[in-house]
Structures are given as structure tokens and as C-alpha cells.
Design a protein around this motif. Structure first.
Motif, short mmCIF file in Angstrom:
data_model
loop_
_atom_site.label_atom_id
_atom_site.label_comp_id
_atom_site.label_asym_id
_atom_site.label_seq_id
_atom_site.Cartn_x
_atom_site.Cartn_y
_atom_site.Cartn_z
N LYS A 1 -74.72 -42.46 19.68
CA LYS A 1 -74.68 -41.78 20.98
C LYS A 1 -73.33 -41.93 21.65
O LYS A 1 -73.16 -41.67 22.83
N THR A 2 -72.35 -42.43 20.87
CA THR A 2 -71.01 -42.60 21.41
C THR A 2 -70.01 -41.98 20.45
O THR A 2 -70.35 -41.63 19.32
N GLN A 3 -68.80 -41.86 20.92
CA GLN A 3 -67.69 -41.45 20.07
C GLN A 3 -67.64 -42.36 18.84
O GLN A 3 -67.89 -43.57 18.94
N ALA A 4 -67.34 -41.78 17.69
CA ALA A 4 -67.18 -42.60 16.47
C ALA A 4 -65.77 -42.42 15.92
O ALA A 4 -65.15 -41.36 16.07
N LEU A 5 -65.30 -43.49 15.29
CA LEU A 5 -63.95 -43.49 14.70
C LEU A 5 -64.03 -44.13 13.32
O LEU A 5 -64.64 -45.18 13.15
N ALA A 6 -63.39 -43.48 12.36
CA ALA A 6 -63.31 -44.06 11.02
C ALA A 6 -61.93 -43.79 10.46
O ALA A 6 -61.28 -42.81 10.81
N PHE A 7 -61.50 -44.69 9.59
CA PHE A 7 -60.30 -44.43 8.79
C PHE A 7 -60.75 -44.25 7.35
O PHE A 7 -61.64 -44.97 6.87
N VAL A 8 -60.15 -43.29 6.68
CA VAL A 8 -60.46 -43.06 5.27
C VAL A 8 -59.18 -43.17 4.47
O VAL A 8 -58.10 -42.81 4.92
N SER A 9 -59.33 -43.73 3.28
CA SER A 9 -58.20 -43.87 2.37
C SER A 9 -58.52 -43.14 1.08
O SER A 9 -59.69 -43.01 0.70
N PHE A 10 -57.47 -42.68 0.41
CA PHE A 10 -57.63 -41.87 -0.79
C PHE A 10 -56.82 -42.47 -1.94
O PHE A 10 -55.75 -43.04 -1.72
N SER A 11 -57.31 -42.25 -3.14
CA SER A 11 -56.64 -42.76 -4.33
C SER A 11 -55.51 -41.84 -4.81
O SER A 11 -55.16 -41.86 -5.98
N SER A 12 -54.96 -41.06 -3.92
CA SER A 12 -53.85 -40.16 -4.24
C SER A 12 -53.05 -39.92 -2.97
O SER A 12 -53.63 -39.87 -1.88
N PRO A 13 -51.74 -39.73 -3.08
CA PRO A 13 -50.96 -39.39 -1.89
C PRO A 13 -51.20 -37.95 -1.45
O PRO A 13 -50.77 -37.55 -0.38
N SER A 14 -51.90 -37.20 -2.26
CA SER A 14 -52.11 -35.78 -1.95
C SER A 14 -53.50 -35.39 -2.47
O SER A 14 -53.63 -34.70 -3.46
N PRO A 15 -54.54 -35.87 -1.78
CA PRO A 15 -55.91 -35.74 -2.30
C PRO A 15 -56.47 -34.33 -2.24
O PRO A 15 -57.43 -34.03 -2.94
N GLY A 16 -55.88 -33.47 -1.42
CA GLY A 16 -56.47 -32.16 -1.20
C GLY A 16 -57.70 -32.27 -0.33
O GLY A 16 -58.25 -33.36 -0.10
N LEU A 17 -58.11 -31.15 0.22
CA LEU A 17 -59.29 -31.10 1.08
C LEU A 17 -59.83 -29.69 1.02
O LEU A 17 -59.15 -28.73 1.40
N GLN A 18 -61.03 -29.55 0.49
CA GLN A 18 -61.67 -28.24 0.44
C GLN A 18 -62.94 -28.31 1.27
O GLN A 18 -63.93 -28.94 0.85
N ILE A 19 -62.91 -27.67 2.44
CA ILE A 19 -64.08 -27.64 3.30
C ILE A 19 -64.94 -26.45 2.89
O ILE A 19 -64.45 -25.32 2.86
N LEU A 20 -66.19 -26.75 2.56
CA LEU A 20 -67.04 -25.73 1.95
C LEU A 20 -67.09 -24.44 2.76
O LEU A 20 -66.89 -23.34 2.22
N ASP A 21 -67.36 -24.55 4.05
CA ASP A 21 -67.51 -23.35 4.87
C ASP A 21 -66.24 -22.53 4.94
O ASP A 21 -66.29 -21.29 4.96
N PHE A 22 -65.11 -23.21 5.00
CA PHE A 22 -63.86 -22.46 5.04
C PHE A 22 -63.59 -21.80 3.70
O PHE A 22 -63.09 -20.68 3.64
N ALA A 23 -63.93 -22.52 2.63
CA ALA A 23 -63.70 -21.95 1.30
C ALA A 23 -64.53 -20.69 1.10
O ALA A 23 -64.07 -19.70 0.53
N LEU A 24 -65.76 -20.73 1.61
CA LEU A 24 -66.66 -19.59 1.39
C LEU A 24 -66.49 -18.48 2.43
O LEU A 24 -66.51 -17.29 2.10
N PHE A 25 -66.34 -18.90 3.69
CA PHE A 25 -66.44 -17.92 4.78
C PHE A 25 -65.17 -17.73 5.59
O PHE A 25 -65.12 -16.89 6.48
N GLY A 26 -64.16 -18.52 5.31
CA GLY A 26 -62.97 -18.46 6.17
C GLY A 26 -61.81 -17.75 5.51
O GLY A 26 -60.67 -17.88 5.96
N ASP A 27 -62.09 -16.99 4.48
CA ASP A 27 -61.01 -16.28 3.80
C ASP A 27 -61.49 -14.87 3.46
O ASP A 27 -62.39 -14.36 4.11
N ASP A 28 -60.90 -14.27 2.47
CA ASP A 28 -61.27 -12.89 2.14
C ASP A 28 -62.08 -12.78 0.85
O ASP A 28 -62.08 -11.74 0.19
N LEU A 29 -62.80 -13.84 0.53
CA LEU A 29 -63.68 -13.78 -0.65
C LEU A 29 -64.76 -12.73 -0.36
O LEU A 29 -65.49 -12.83 0.63
N PRO A 30 -64.86 -11.71 -1.22
CA PRO A 30 -65.79 -10.60 -0.93
C PRO A 30 -67.24 -11.07 -0.77
O PRO A 30 -67.71 -11.94 -1.51
#
Lengths: 207, 207, 207, 207, 207, 207
Positions: free
Chosen positions: B152-181
Motif C-alpha cells: 500500500k506504499t511506494q515500492a523501490l527495487a534495484f535490478v542487476s543484469f548479467s550483461s552490460p546491455s541486457p535488452g528489454l522487450q515489453i510485451l505490450d509494446f512489442a505487440l501493440f506499440g508498433d506497426d505489426l499488422p
């Protein structure tokens, strides 16, 4: 009818999950790449969650600091995944002494307090800075580095490593906390014998 | 006399530091292993420290959450070092939507609040749990996962990745935020056309 | 006399073949790098040959398509060798639904028919094209991708992976074919509850 | 309002796509990990698709066979992705001569005809078999191997490699198609000088 | 009081040493990354030292040369550490015949005598040179190479490999020292049958 | 007619040699994987041979020893090949002081004399032994180690590394040969200020 998909594809699902993770079986054979994997069917969410970093480490010691690791030996869920963590607690005046991680780079994030952190490169250049809450710093693999509480309050940081098993070699323990003969230490570090014997006494070393 | 050592060894020090780090030169040529290295003589401690995760991300948006990355593109000091970080801020009701990191495993540590986090394996098994302050959780490479503010309060987390360039693919943006027919989405996800069009509308997609 | 060579070198030959291959022993302990190796003396050519991709997969299902894998679990000869394959059969109208391979890049070659294949990058850019017989396409590691029979005949493709155990996460099964709670799906994908429940119904999911 | 998400997350999308792929810029500097990357904004789907394997290779030559590669030099889309392909055409009686790939394991799938394929291990054990349509065979990295058309019709196979740049060393060309001195060849292979000179003559070697 | 450090940190020391080394247990299960690890508590300095390269190899054979390996099978201390060694002895007129290491690059240092060493690249370019005492030469992974005593005295070299298990494929043994059928050799190497049969006779091959 | 082979295959030979090697261009851009590659057509055998280890290093200094490296910076032929070398000369009484290689494991072979060599593990266990001519010893990556002339004559050893750029951090130079502030050294090593200042004086440090 959709059940046909399930039928057609379900064997894939059961056979391919080895690629996803390899939760360490601490009692199985260990190899260069890490621990053997627990049987996937025995793995639960609790294998991927670790609560051992939740409590403040005991800083009632001479360094007024504590390192609490979540390496694959403590947190087998990271086995084979190229990452691990640890928690640093530094009481006022606390110090994480000069050390290296032979097998990993490290990133530190300050969660509370102020920490003076630094490392020394192969070129003998010193990189250190006072870090405030929210600052992050990276320590390249295998280099000597340290963290000092630079503030007037308890400090807390989380560190992450590019290996599930980064190793930790604390300089003073490596030199003075074992049975490395005094004359070898003297010859290979140029330290005075009296200094060596003094620190061996304090750190429990012999030889 | 000791100067003789300095003389004898000094050429090593200047030539061998390439092994230590490769601070990214964002303007130089980029290769499969990352950015080109800044000239070592121009590197300072500030290349290894990043303050961009210090401030709370702007959560005044529909997901009531923010992801602030410190990948090699933002924090070139991690280039080539196999690690990076990000900050997650989740306001009450906030959600980091279903996403993957194509190139890295992730460890999350909860610094404030309560977060329900989970991932789905290749075997279609769901692993999720409510995490409290200090808990850590690992998300194996490339799998769909999510984080939800479960408190019920603000939450904060830090995340670490096993790569300096992990990439990020957000499902909704991948499907609905571009021009995929729409028809391709429909055929490959079994979602109803109305649902697709609704989300395309909201997320700015076309097609 | 030449026998002396044989004598001199023969111990090399018996001891060094561990470097060549590590045919998976599916019953032995498994580690992050793959299966344990079968004893070299029990390995025959049949360990390196697999005929399971020779027959057309059963496409009498709702997706009118079939994926037949030759990962290390099916074809233990590829264990440790950084490569594997699968066969894709698509009947007319067939679709390999949106999916990822968390641990590998993929190359596809069209052997018969016409296939519309595509992937979506982390930058939400869509790359898709209609491929004819003999065309190849690469799908970078971990990204959402799909294949659709774009012709009027049966289509056949072989795909190769940069890992003996690439994993396979089919989006619809990950979301709707397990017990991931509907409210979590709704919160993390913005899909309507009715849509979720409809697909859970079809794909056998609960929650 | 959803636009707020777009605003909040959009910088991620533009900066993180370096992790996804690194289409080779054949004119840029090359490093141990491969070619430099093309600017992401200039990349199109055509960078990920290659049609050069679509046509039958010219087998009107002495080996009655042709190898058509799709390595990163021909198909820059695979640069950095750990995989590549080639096409093998074998006319009746055709042979891909004894060769190695110094930097990759290989998987072959027979698409047409019958191929006798084999490799020799470090332990001097020979593994070979007659492969029919749909059969696959794996050749571990760096070992001598060969393919022979074992049927009475044209044969076609596709091969995949665990590297975008696997290399190809054809034994006869290595020994007889260059200027390696005859006496060195004789001393290091025990072949007769007449045999060496005969093959040098045919393959265009000197020395 | 310093004992408190010991107490606080000692659990780290016992748990983290898996990262340091993995001395091979030649009797345990083997995986793609190498041998299983001996229990750390049974490891002594003798696991890291090998005296098997101290004696001159027996060169009373047809090649007047000997290769003595210190790969992980002979020297389990290098298991998992990415490196190994071998000793080359070449009597006057001695030759290490044309061979490859499928899994490693090699560096050679001449300790005594003069050695003509060379390799052939994938591009069929020959690189060879006469090396004197103290000279070093690198042979890239997987390429055909050779060493010939080019002087009038016994020669000695040490070679190091970028893998604990580099493999060794000696061309003549691969072709003529096993049961690879003569007709396959003839078809895949263009050698004359008489030449093949002659060398099979000398090297103990059949078929 | 055989020319047809040459024609058919020759394009392979020119395009595939990138896989073989990547001789470092010390003036080109550098990346995490090493130096840029010299143009293959400018590479000669001399790029793969290095004579800089042929002469005895200058041991007329306080440590009576010399380290002569053949890392990629000195010997660009090893760039990208996962291996490098160095020469150790130890006059009577000579010592290679306590040091680490942050990026590589090391194997040492004694060519002349007697050397006492050792390393300290993360578990603070000391492994050291007196090595005679022909003995080899492995030092796992990133751990503190040393070499001492244990005999009454000049000693010579060659060391090899599992990286073309292993780095070298000499403990005394890291601590006392730069501008690391005395109080930081004192706090992070427990050494007495007088000891620190004494060694800073000798080694040219400030701060």
C-alpha cells in the motif's frame, strides 16, 4: 480441438526447460560451470527467492562491517545464470577491507548512508569517490577494491556480480590469516617482519 | 634503487590496462562485444560512477511505475564487464508489465515496499511470490516476467543484469506499440481483433 | 618402426577425445553447461545422427502446424556443441505462434512453400518478410518471433539454434496455458479479463 | 494518458537495441568478436534475410559439388549471433572433400538424395553413415569431416554452424593449393613426393 | 576482537572457493565444461603441480620426436581454467607431423635448438618461419600446423593451449591409422589408392 | 578442369579467413574483445612470431627479477586467440612479488633453476612448492601468487595465460606506488602508517 495443440507441443515443454535454469544441487557433483542441477520437477519459486540479505549483518567486529553473500553456495537459484549478489553493512567507521573477486566484475548501489569506494587498476591508477544514496559504481573484474563508510550514520549497499560464484579474496586474510610463512610474505611484499607478525597475531595466522 | 623496479616494470603498467576495463565510447564503432573503449588516459573515476539511479522515476503514468536503466548506453563504465543495473519505482498500484530481457538474467532486490514478482518458464510453469524489503529474486535469461506493487506504499527495487546491455522487450509494446499488422497479431496470438485494436489505440500502434 | 609412433602417441589419442564431443547421458547429472557425457567408448555414429526430423509433423491441430525439436534432450549428440535444430511443418493456413527462444539465436531455411516470418526488436521495430524456398532468415536471441504459411501449399522449414538447448517459450501457452492468475495477466498485459478467460479456456489454463 | 508510458519508456527502446543484434558493417573495423555494427536506424528486414542459398550451386567441376556459404561475410545479419549456414549441392558422384571448420560445430540436414557423411575424432575413431532425406548429423568443432553423394541422384543439404564465421579449411587446398614447400609437406605428412607434385599440379600449388 | 572478523567472514571463505578452481576428478561424471571437481578439502599443492614434462620424451621413433601432454586428463589441476601445456622434443631430423587442435589456440616457445614451425590458414596462405631459442609463435585455433627440427641438435619447445583439453588430431593418423575405408579417403582427398594403402600399411590402418 | 574447383571455392577462401585470426591493429579502435584486426592481406608470418622473450630480462633491480610480457599489446598476433605468454628471469635471490592477473589463469614452466611458487585461494589456503626444471604449476585466475628463486643460480621460467590480455596487478605497486591516500591504505589493510609511508617512499608513491 485446441487440445491438439497441447498434445502436439507438450513434449517440447517438458524437455526444453533445462535451458531456462539450473538450480544448484549443493550435494551433487560440481563442475567448472557450477553445481549440478536440481531435478526441474522439484524446483519451486522458493529456489529463486532468497531472504538472507534482508537482515542487517552483524557489524560488532573490528571492521565494523559485514558482508552477507548470496552466491550460488547460499542461493542456488543463481547457479549457471551469470549473476549473484551480496549485502554490505557498514556501521559508522566501518570498512570493507581491500579485496578482490577473482571471477567477477561488481556493481554497487548505495541504499543508505555515504560510502567512499575505490579500486586500483593494473596501471596503478587509483579510482575512488564518495558515493551517496542511489549512486552506483562498477569495479572491474579481479582488481583490488574497498568500501569505507564515509558518513556519520550506518551505511547499506547491495552489490551484484557478473558470476554466480565470484570468489572473495580479502587481502589481509590472504596474507596474514593463514600459514603463509613470514619470510615468504616479507620477500614478496617488502613488509617488515614486525608488521607481518603483528597482523598475523591479530588475524590468527601462523608461520 | 627501488626506482629500478619502477623502470623495469613501468612499461607493463601502461600497456596492460586494456584488460582491466573498456569504458564505452558511445561515438566510436560498436561491435558484437559492445562499444569501443575510451582511451584509458581519458578515463576518470566518474566513468565508473553513475548517479542517474538516485532519483525516483516518474510514476505519473498509466502503469504507475518507472524503469530507469544503467545499461552501457547510459553508464558506459559497465561496457564489456558483464553486468549492469536498473532502478524500478512502483507507486501504489504500479506495475512493470510483462517483459523479457533477451540477453541477460536478472536479480532484483527490494529496497522499499512489497513487490509481487514472477516469471514463466519454457515449461509453462509459473513462479511468483510476494517479496518484502531485503528479499532478492532471480529471473533466468530471456523468460517473461513481471513486477507488481503488492503493498500500500511506494515500492523501490534495484535490478542487476548479467550483461552490460541486457535488452528489454515489453510485451505490450512489442505487440501493440508498433506497426505489426493486426492480422499477424491475431494469427500469432489468438487474440481477438477488437482486443488488438483497442490496445493498439492506447499504445500508439498502427497497422 | 612406425609402430613406435603409435606407441609414443597412442596415449594421447585415448585421453584427448574429451575435447571433441560430449554426447549427453540423459540419465546422468546435469549441469549449467549441459548433460554429463556418455563414456566415449560407448559412443557410436548413431549418437551423432538423428532421424526424428525426417517425418512430417502432425499438423492436424488448431495451429495447423508442428514443431519437431532436435535439441540435446532429443538428440544428445549436440550436447555441449553449441548448436541444435528443429523442423517446422505448416499446413495451409498454418502458424507457428508468437514465441521466443530464451537461450539462442535461430536461422530458418525454407525448404518448401512460402513462409511469412518476422521478429520484433527491443526497440519495438517489426522486421518481417515473405520467404520463398531457399531463403534464410535469422532471428536474434530472445526476441519475439513467428512464422506463418503465406502460400497455398504445405510449407516446410528447418531451423537451427546457437545452443544445444535453446528453450522455447510460446507466448499463448506462457500466458494462458498454465495457472498464472487472471488478475496478474490483466495487470501485466492490459488484456481484458474476458479475453484472458476465453483463451485460458481454449488453452487449458486455470487461475 | 497511455502516452505517458510511451514517454516514460521510449528512451529505453532507442538505447537498448544494441543488445538485440549487430548487423555487420563489412567496411567498418573488425575485431575478434566480428564486424562492427551497422547503425541500427539503417537496418531493415533485408539485413536479416538472405536469398543466396536459393539457387543450386554450380557442380560442373571436378568434385561435382558446390558449397555456398552464408557466413557473416556473405550474410552480415548473423554477425555476433553465434550462428550461420551454408548450402551443399552434390551432383551424382559429387564429394565435399575432407575439411575442417576451425571455429564451429556443424549440423547437416539432408533435403534431397542420400549422403554418406562422416568425421574422424581426435582418438582416430571414424564415425560415418549414409544419411537419407530428413536425417541430421552433427560434426563436432574442428574435426576432419566429409560428405559424399551416396545415391544416384542430385543431393542437397543445408548445414548450420555454431559461429557466424566458422572458417573452412579444405585439406587438399591447404596442402596442395598454395606454396607450402614440397619437402615440408613430405616431412609432415609422409606422402610421397610424386604424389605431392601430382596434386600440386592439379590444384594449382607451387613450391 | 579481531576474532570477530574471522567469525563474521569465515563462512565466506569456506563457501566461495568453488570459484577459484575445479581440480578434475577423473573418476567423476564429465560434462561439456570438463571434469567434475575434486572436493576442495582434498586438494593439495600437488594437484596444481605436474612433473610429467620434466623428462625428455622418447624420440626413438620414426618421427624422431615426442609430444608429452599436460592436458586436464594428465594434469587435472588445469580443469576448468582455460589453459594447458605440452612438451615437444625433436631429435635431429625430428618432425611433429601436420596436425590440428580442434579446441584451442597454441603458443610455442623454443627452449633449445631451432624449429621450423608453420600453419596454413583457411585462406590457404602458408605462414612458416625458422624459430630460434626464445622465439615464440602462435598457432590460431583449429588450423593445420607442424614443427620440424631445423637445426643440427636436439630441439625442445613448450607449447601452451587456450583450453585445458585442446584435443589433437594428427592428420596421418586420422587418415591412415584407423579403419576409414580406402575408397572414402581416395574420394575425399584425391590421393592415389597406392599411396593410401602404403601409409595405411605403415601406420597400422585397415579398410 | 580442376581449375573449376578453384573457381568454385576460391571466394570462400578469401571471405572466411576472418575466423582464423585477428592480428591486433594497435592504432585502431579497441573493444571489449580486444584490438581491431589488421587487414588480412597485410598479415605476414612475422605477426605470429615474437622474439622479445629471447633475451634475459634486466634483473639489476631491487627484486633481482624481471617480467617480460608478450601480451597482445606487445605481440598483437595473440589478439583474440585466448592466450599469451611472458618470460620470468630471477637472479639469485630474485623475487616476483605478490601479484594477480585479473583476467587469466596462468601456467608456469621452469626452464632453468629452482623456483618456489605459490598462490593463496579465496578460502585463505596457501599452496606453494619448490619447482625444479621441467615442473609446471597452474595459478587459477585472479588469485594472489608469487615466484621466488629458491636456488643458488639464475632461474628462468615461461608463463602462459588464458587471455591475450591477462592484466598484471602487483600488490606493492597497487598499494604504495601510486597516490592512494595513506589513511585509506591504513583503514583497508590494517598496516601501520609508518610501514605505509616507508614503502610509499621506496616505491615512489604519494598521498
Amino acid at each position: 480441438m485446441f487440445l491438439a495443440i497441447i498434445f502436439a507441443l507438450s513434449f517440447l515443454f517438458s524437455s526444453s526447460n533445462a535451458a531456462d535454469f539450473c538450480v544448484g544441487d549443493l550435494n551433487g557433483p560440481q563442475g567448472p560451470a557450477g553445481y549440478s542441477c536440481k531435478k526441474p520437477e522439484t524446483v519451486t519459486v522458493n529456489d529463486f527467492v532468497y531472504s538472507g540479505l534482508g537482515a542487517t549483518g552483524n557489524t560488532s567486529n573490528i571492521i565494523k562491517a559485514a558482508v552477507t553473500p548470496a552466491f550460488s553456495a547460499q542461493f542456488p537459484g543463481v547457479n549457471g545464470l551469470g549473476i549473484s549478489m551480496a549485502r554490505l553493512d557498514l556501521a559508522t567507521g566501518g570498512v570493507i577491507p581491500m579485496h578482490t573477486h577473482p571471477g567477477a566484475s561488481e556493481v554497487l548501489v548505495v541504499v543508505q548512508g555515504t560510502i567512499c569506494a575505490g579500486f586500483i587498476s593494473s596501471a596503478n591508477k587509483v579510482y575512488f569517490k564518495s558515493l551517496n544514496k542511489g549512486d552506483i559504481m562498477v569495479f572491474p573484474q579481479g582488481l583490488l577494491h574497498f568500501q569505507i563508510n564515509a558518513g556519520k550514520t550506518q551505511a547499506l549497499a547491495f552489490v551484484s556480480f557478473s558470476s554466480p560464484s565470484p570468489g572473495l579474496q580479502i587481502l589481509d586474510f590472504a596474507l596474514f590469516g593463514d600459514d603463509l610463512p613470514t619470510d615468504i610474505i616479507q620477500e614478496t611484499t617488502f613488509l617488515d617482519v614486525a608488521q607481518i607478525k603483528k597482523l598475523k597475531g591479530v588475524l590468527g595466522g601462523s608461520g
